[in-house]
Design an enzyme around this catalytic site. Structure first.
Site, short mmCIF file in Angstrom:
data_model
loop_
_atom_site.label_atom_id
_atom_site.label_comp_id
_atom_site.label_asym_id
_atom_site.label_seq_id
_atom_site.Cartn_x
_atom_site.Cartn_y
_atom_site.Cartn_z
N ASP A 61 0.87 -1.17 0.00
CA ASP A 61 0.00 0.00 0.00
C ASP A 61 0.91 1.22 0.00
OD1 ASP A 61 -1.71 2.08 0.51
OD2 ASP A 61 -2.47 1.31 2.41
N SER A 140 2.68 15.35 -15.45
CA SER A 140 1.55 15.85 -16.23
C SER A 140 1.93 17.20 -16.81
CB SER A 140 0.31 16.01 -15.34
OG SER A 140 -0.68 16.78 -15.99
N TYR A 154 -4.62 19.79 -8.30
CA TYR A 154 -3.94 18.68 -8.98
C TYR A 154 -2.62 19.13 -9.59
CZ TYR A 154 -2.96 15.16 -12.57
OH TYR A 154 -2.34 14.24 -13.36
N LYS A 158 1.41 17.78 -9.04
CA LYS A 158 2.29 17.30 -10.11
C LYS A 158 3.53 18.17 -10.24
CE LYS A 158 0.48 13.53 -11.63
NZ LYS A 158 1.25 12.27 -11.54
#
Length: 293
Positions: A61, A140, A154, A158
């Site tokens: 995990d 990204s 977001y 990144k």
């Protein structure tokens, strides 16, 4: 000789295609068991079995340091080495930055940034001991490109991942560990429509009912009209497999995919050039390329 590879984010489109492509290319690929069990993300199916693909599930995990440490220990014990890490775990959020709770941002950064740090801390002692290895970071275009409204949360995660990758690139070069940052275009409207939303719905509704009411509609509609199409996850996966198969010292620091409509490739070209020039000026030009140990 096939490489031993661990891939995070195997349940998303890029991760799923990357696992399949790497396994079909003859590499031994490890993925998180929950991602396969819950989403079928890394299961290449009968086609992979026919090609002798070696795709292995392992319990780990990325949000747990103990779990990641245990997984890396098991992989190294089983293979006596680890060659490639593909950092592809990600979570996408879309909405007014103010409307995301601090806990949401913490969870976003935990998935998109801290998971990579946990994996690096567990795996890099082995890669440095070997004197060779490869880190592939899936970033990204939103990290460096023109900012799209409601994507700030977001994009900031990144951007943090990109900065961390660059730091590691220089620090690991003399250890024989290479770095490549893969930058897919992220302009497709569907990329945002399927993403997470703010938990503070009251604040989100204020933006939806105020002077910013049309921002999202205008942005998503315009993005959908751009002539160039985004590359598919399969395209990115093929490129990642090609990077893995490149000879030592020939892997690029950064590879862009898809249209440069947001200018990310242009910005990165300048930024990476400035970084290289600074390292030369301060006497660290050698860390621009990995050292073969």
């Amino acid at each position: 000789m096939g490489k031993v590879i661990i891939v995070t984010g195997a349940a998303n489109g890029i991760g799923r295609s990357t696992c399949r492509k790497l396994a079909q290319a003859g590499h031994t690929v490890y993925v998180s068991m929950p991602e396969v069990d819950e989403h079928g993300g890394a299961d290449g199916g009968a086609e992979d079995g026919k090609r002798g693909a070696d795709l292995r599930t392992i319990a780990f995990d990325v949000s747990s340091e103990a779990s990641v440490n245990s997984a890396i220990d098991a992989i190294v014990a089983e293979n006596n080495r680890l060659d490639v890490i593909v950092h592809n775990a990600r979570q996408v959020l879309y909405g007014p930055a103010e409307a995301f709770t601090p806990a949401q941002l913490a969870e976003l950064y935990d998935t998109n940034v801290l998971s990579a740090q946990r994996l690096n801390r567990a795996a890099l002692p082995q890669l440095r001991k070997q004197g060779h290895g490869l880190l592939i970071w899936v970033s990204s275009s939103s990290a460096r490109g023109g900012s799209v409204p409601f994507l700030g949360a977001y994009a900031s995660s990144k951007a943090a991942l990109d900065a961390l990758a660059l730091g590691y690139a220089g620090e690991l070069a003399r250890w024989g560990v290479e770095t490549t940052i893969v930058v897919p275009s992220a302009l497709g409207p569907g990329h945002y429509i399927r993403s997470g939303r703010p938990l503070d719905t009251v604040r989100a509704e204020e933006y939806a009912d105020g002077p910013t009411a049309d921002l999202s509609e205008i942005a998503l509609s315009a993005l959908g009209q751009l002539p160039a199409k985004d590359r598919t996850p399969q395209d990115v996966a093929t490129a990642i497999a090609d990077i893995v198969d490149m000879p030592f010292g020939q892997r690029p620091l950064r590879v862009h995919f898809g249209p440069d409509d947001d200018g990310a490739a242009a910005v990165d070209t300048v930024a990476d050039s400035v970084r290289a020039e600074l390292l030369r000026r301060i006497g660290l030009e050698d860390i621009l390329k990995p050292t073969l140990i």
